[in-house]
Design a protein around this motif. Structure first.
Motif, PDB file in Angstrom:
ATOM      1  N   UNK A 174       0.652  -1.089   0.275  1.00  0.00           N
ATOM      2  CA  UNK A 174      -0.184  -0.230  -0.006  1.00  0.00           C
ATOM      3  C   UNK A 174       0.789   1.289   0.108  1.00  0.00           C
ATOM      4  N   UNK A 175       1.743   1.334   0.552  1.00  0.00           N
ATOM      5  CA  UNK A 175       3.043   2.428   1.377  1.00  0.00           C
ATOM      6  C   UNK A 175       3.498   2.752  -0.531  1.00  0.00           C
ATOM      7  N   UNK A 176       4.326   1.730  -1.349  1.00  0.00           N
ATOM      8  CA  UNK A 176       4.683   1.700  -2.464  1.00  0.00           C
ATOM      9  C   UNK A 176       3.339   2.643  -3.378  1.00  0.00           C
ATOM     10  N   UNK A 177       2.506   2.100  -3.596  1.00  0.00           N
ATOM     11  CA  UNK A 177       1.303   2.262  -4.451  1.00  0.00           C
ATOM     12  C   UNK A 177       1.081   3.574  -4.218  1.00  0.00           C
ATOM     13  N   UNK A 178       0.590   3.958  -3.245  1.00  0.00           N
ATOM     14  CA  UNK A 178       0.133   4.992  -2.455  1.00  0.00           C
ATOM     15  C   UNK A 178       1.289   6.269  -2.945  1.00  0.00           C
ATOM     16  N   UNK A 217      -3.079 -10.258  -4.931  1.00  0.00           N
ATOM     17  CA  UNK A 217      -3.788 -11.527  -4.810  1.00  0.00           C
ATOM     18  C   UNK A 217      -3.856 -13.035  -4.529  1.00  0.00           C
ATOM     19  N   UNK A 218      -1.920 -14.007  -4.293  1.00  0.00           N
ATOM     20  CA  UNK A 218      -1.618 -15.156  -4.153  1.00  0.00           C
ATOM     21  C   UNK A 218      -2.013 -15.594  -2.486  1.00  0.00           C
ATOM     22  N   UNK A 219      -1.546 -14.345  -1.600  1.00  0.00           N
ATOM     23  CA  UNK A 219      -2.102 -14.465  -0.271  1.00  0.00           C
ATOM     24  C   UNK A 219      -3.433 -14.295  -0.053  1.00  0.00           C
ATOM     25  N   UNK A 220      -3.428 -15.131   1.173  1.00  0.00           N
ATOM     26  CA  UNK A 220      -4.629 -15.768   0.755  1.00  0.00           C
ATOM     27  C   UNK A 220      -5.085 -15.267   2.156  1.00  0.00           C
ATOM     28  N   UNK A 221      -4.180 -14.177   3.522  1.00  0.00           N
ATOM     29  CA  UNK A 221      -5.362 -13.546   4.393  1.00  0.00           C
ATOM     30  C   UNK A 221      -5.901 -12.311   3.694  1.00  0.00           C
ATOM     31  N   UNK A 222      -7.001 -11.802   4.422  1.00  0.00           N
ATOM     32  CA  UNK A 222      -7.593 -10.436   4.137  1.00  0.00           C
ATOM     33  C   UNK A 222      -7.207  -9.456   4.375  1.00  0.00           C
ATOM     34  N   UNK A 223      -7.587  -8.846   3.454  1.00  0.00           N
ATOM     35  CA  UNK A 223      -6.884  -7.099   3.316  1.00  0.00           C
ATOM     36  C   UNK A 223      -7.897  -6.687   4.450  1.00  0.00           C
ATOM     37  N   UNK A 224      -7.056  -5.848   4.868  1.00  0.00           N
ATOM     38  CA  UNK A 224      -8.350  -4.231   5.976  1.00  0.00           C
ATOM     39  C   UNK A 224      -8.665  -3.526   5.188  1.00  0.00           C
ATOM     40  N   UNK A 248      -8.700   0.011   5.682  1.00  0.00           N
ATOM     41  CA  UNK A 248      -7.699   1.272   5.298  1.00  0.00           C
ATOM     42  C   UNK A 248      -6.846   0.444   3.353  1.00  0.00           C
ATOM     43  N   UNK A 249      -6.017  -0.850   3.843  1.00  0.00           N
ATOM     44  CA  UNK A 249      -5.549  -0.743   3.186  1.00  0.00           C
ATOM     45  C   UNK A 249      -6.089  -1.116   1.648  1.00  0.00           C
ATOM     46  N   UNK A 250      -7.186  -1.405   1.770  1.00  0.00           N
ATOM     47  CA  UNK A 250      -7.982  -1.617   0.134  1.00  0.00           C
ATOM     48  C   UNK A 250      -9.002  -0.182   0.074  1.00  0.00           C
ATOM     49  N   UNK A 251      -8.706   0.736   0.518  1.00  0.00           N
ATOM     50  CA  UNK A 251      -9.579   1.972   0.338  1.00  0.00           C
ATOM     51  C   UNK A 251      -7.988   2.753  -0.268  1.00  0.00           C
ATOM     52  N   UNK A 252      -7.174   2.544   0.026  1.00  0.00           N
ATOM     53  CA  UNK A 252      -5.834   3.395  -0.114  1.00  0.00           C
ATOM     54  C   UNK A 252      -5.281   2.787  -1.466  1.00  0.00           C
ATOM     55  N   UNK A 253      -5.088   1.777  -1.190  1.00  0.00           N
ATOM     56  CA  UNK A 253      -4.725   1.213  -2.944  1.00  0.00           C
ATOM     57  C   UNK A 253      -5.868   0.874  -4.320  1.00  0.00           C
ATOM     58  N   UNK A 268     -14.485  -8.185  -2.426  1.00  0.00           N
ATOM     59  CA  UNK A 268     -14.931  -9.364  -1.263  1.00  0.00           C
ATOM     60  C   UNK A 268     -14.659  -9.679  -0.084  1.00  0.00           C
ATOM     61  N   UNK A 269     -13.926  -8.731  -0.550  1.00  0.00           N
ATOM     62  CA  UNK A 269     -12.973  -9.064   1.826  1.00  0.00           C
ATOM     63  C   UNK A 269     -13.545  -7.525   2.039  1.00  0.00           C
ATOM     64  N   UNK A 270     -13.943  -6.150   1.455  1.00  0.00           N
ATOM     65  CA  UNK A 270     -14.791  -5.766   1.775  1.00  0.00           C
ATOM     66  C   UNK A 270     -16.279  -5.457   2.012  1.00  0.00           C
TER      67      UNK A 270
END
Length: 636
Positions: free
Chosen positions: A263-267, A288-295, A297-302, A322-324
């Motif tokens: 997220x930091x790099x993309x922003x 996409x490959x990660x199984x963990x859900x995105x929080x 705040x990360x989704x909004x910034x991305x 789907x995570x949101x």
């Protein structure tokens, strides 16, 4: 050999008492140096404790704390740091500062801790006499302060808003610039992250520039993701060359990035409008490959960064949606608004997510600001989405915004009314408010891109009032402003799809008088071609008939009985929602306006046209589309 022996003995004598041994150890050192010692030599008496020897100033230039922390005032460094970290306020830290003002390192540590615990009254702390004594101690022993502590000290002075002309601050900045080549790359990355937000003066900007140049020369030394993130976030805006070199590093470490680091790099890329496709694709793939859900705040910034960079990767957008989705009720109004705006900009349509946001709007309508609700409606209009609870949602919008129209800015008001036109929810009261002269005078006739965009939206609103709202009684846009905002037809902006369609239509209508190309209508829409067929489906010359849909009609005759007017409209890839065959709101409104104006619309979507290979196939396809439209019109 004698010189080496003296050097080794000097180091041994300068060691702490816990490391000193008997004279036998000294003799052993001598033996290792190569000097023979007689075995019969009597054992010497213990040596007295030596006084500390002067060490070189280079010892102070370490990136971390020394392994053996010296004791000052009977207290080792670890205990001292624990003591100051346990204090809750700046007053307590200033009280103990008198005991440590003679030691520059400890004075720097106290200042750093003061900056951490001070939220308000920073000027009062900086003007305190005891704080000035700490700065004096730092200034006197600036060369002896450890590198890590020096970096933290500089950031603390910026955070405390010390006057940029303060002698001690200038001294610390100068010392940092002198030591840049001695810092490790990890410390340079940390320094960049700490200092970059505070760089305001020319000296501070010069420090950041020197920092970027040093990292640019040593970029191959970057070995961890945290340093890489710090460098891209803080220094890529200063040096584009550095960013290009960091692309290889990002591709190397992309698999190791946490979602927060991605997220930091993309922003950071979005902040400088740098659309680096290798970086964006690598980060998106591993997210996409990660199984963990995105929080959230990360989704909004991305989503915001991808929307600003116009980068769409459907699998990642699906994962984000789907995570949101289950967390929509817990989102703040600002997060919910920003997320749906970003998704609509990317033309990504998720029906469950849109329904969840619409439901959240109904539940918290009283807490939504008018600007936030207007932004959500605009996002729905871009995606051409109507909630399942359409009547309830529309009633809430009218009730919530009817009395708030005067509080909206002119641009936000135009966006809101245009969105309601797209969703077919507009009322005469909203139309009247948007078409008032004091509103359209701020956009029509202006040369800026923003004014041109809002001028077209006002033209669409005017067309909705004329074509789709028979109970509306005015006002309407004057003819002069409408012709001013409508861009001229033709030019080099035509796409390859439009050019191919025009060439194929010339084969279908060889008589030039029977088909007009690239027509600009009075409704703010372009059509690729226009023609008229009589009741026997024979083409008629256009110049003989009046054109109520254009700004300046040349013909005067009305269409004969049974004749039909056709409009050919091509739909590009960007006219559809991402990976769907549903038009976005702008172009759905265009199709609806053309039909309301009396046209039979011959639609040519890109995904059907690209399957045609020969000119004969293209001409046959257009003829079939015309027959299909006629058949649909006769069956109604």
């Amino acid at each position: 050999m004698a010189a080496r022996l003296i050097q080794r003995c000097s180091r041994l004598l300068a060691a702490s008492p816990s490391l000193q041994s008997s004279s036998f150890s000294i003799l052993s050192e001598c033996v290792r140096a190569g000097h023979p010692i007689q075995a019969a030599l009597p054992r010497p008496s213990p040596l007295p404790r030596p006084s500390p020897l002067h060490t070189s100033g280079r010892c102070g230039y370490t990136d971390g704390l020394p392994a053996l922390k010296p004791s000052v005032n009977g207290q080792n460094e670890k205990d001292f740091l624990s003591m100051i970290q346990s204090m809750s306020g700046p007053e307590e830290l200033l009280q103990i500062s008198a005991d440590h003002c003679k030691n520059g390192n400890r004075a720097a540590a106290i200042i750093s801790q003061i900056a951490k615990v001070t939220d308000a009254n920073k000027a009062e702390v900086v003007n305190d006499k005891r704080f000035g004594e700490l700065l004096s101690a730092v200034n006197r022993q600036i060369q002896a302060i450890w590198n890590v502590r020096l970096v933290s000290l500089l950031r603390s002075l910026y955070a405390l808003r010390v006057d940029e002309k303060n002698h001690s601050l200038r001294s610390v900045e100068t010392e940092v610039r002198w030591r840049l080549r001695k810092f490790s790359v990890e410390l340079l990355g940390r320094l960049a992250r700490l200092v970059f937000p505070y760089a305001q003066t020319e000296e501070q900007k010069a420090l950041v520039f020197d920092l970027a140049k040093n990292v640019e020369l040593r970029w191959t030394e970057v070995k961890d993701t945290r340093t890489l993130v710090n460098v891209i976030y803080s220094l890529s805006q200063v040096s584009r060359t550095l960013l290009e070199r960091m692309e290889d590093k990002v591709l190397e470490y992309a698999e190791l990035f946490t979602p927060e680091e991605s997220r930091t790099i993309t922003v950071a890329l979005a902040a400088q409008n740098c659309r680096s496709l290798p970086i964006l694709r690598a980060l998106s793939f591993h997210l996409v490959q990660r199984n963990a859900e995105l929080c959230p705040s990360v989704i909004v910034d991305l989503a915001y960064a991808y929307a600003k960079l116009n980068f769409s990767q459907h699998p990642l957008l699906q994962k984000m949606a789907s995570d949101l989705l289950p967390r929509v009720p817990a989102l703040s109004s600002k997060e919910m608004t920003g997320c749906i705006r970003s998704f609509s900009t990317l033309r990504f349509f998720s029906l469950p997510l849109c329904e969840a946001i619409a439901q959240a709007c109904l539940e918290r309508s009283s807490s939504l600001m008018p600007a936030q609700l207007s932004s959500i409606i605009l996002s729905f209009a871009h995606l051409n989405f109507l909630p399942s609870q359409q009547e309830e949602f529309f009633s809430m919008v009218v009730q919530r915004l009817s009395t708030e129209l005067d509080s909206l800015s002119p641009s936000m008001l135009v966006d809101l009314v245009w969105s309601l036109c797209v969703l077919q929810l507009v009322t005469p009261a909203f139309l009247q408010k948007a078409l008032e002269p004091q509103i359209y005078d701020q956009f029509l006739g202006k040369a800026s891109k923003k004014s041109s965009n809002y001028g077209l939206k006002l033209t669409h609103i005017n067309a909705s009032a004329r074509l789709e709202c028979p109970e509306y009684r005015g006002p309407l846009l004057p003819l002069g402003p409408v012709s001013a905002v409508t861009p001229p037809a033709g030019g080099n902006s035509r796409s390859s799809l439009q050019s191919d369609i025009s060439n194929a239509l010339r084969d279908v209508f060889p008589d030039q008088d029977t088909c007009s190309f690239n027509v600009t209508t009075a409704y703010g829409h372009h059509i690729d071609a226009e023609f008229v067929l009589d009741s026997e489906n024979n083409p008629l010359a256009l110049r003989n008939f009046e054109d109520p849909h254009v700004l300046h009609s040349n013909g005067t005759n009305a269409l004969p009985d049974g004749a039909r007017r056709f409009a050919v409209k091509s739909w590009e890839f960007s006219n559809f929602c991402l990976r769907t065959k549903e038009l976005t709101g702008w172009f759905a409104l265009c199709r609806r306006h053309l039909r309301a104006a009396g046209f039979l619309v011959v639609e040519v979507p890109f995904y059907e046209w690209q399957e045609l290979k020969s000119e004969w196939q293209k001409s046959a396809f257009l003829k079939d589309q015309i027959k299909k439209v006629v058949a649909e019109e006769m069956s109604m």
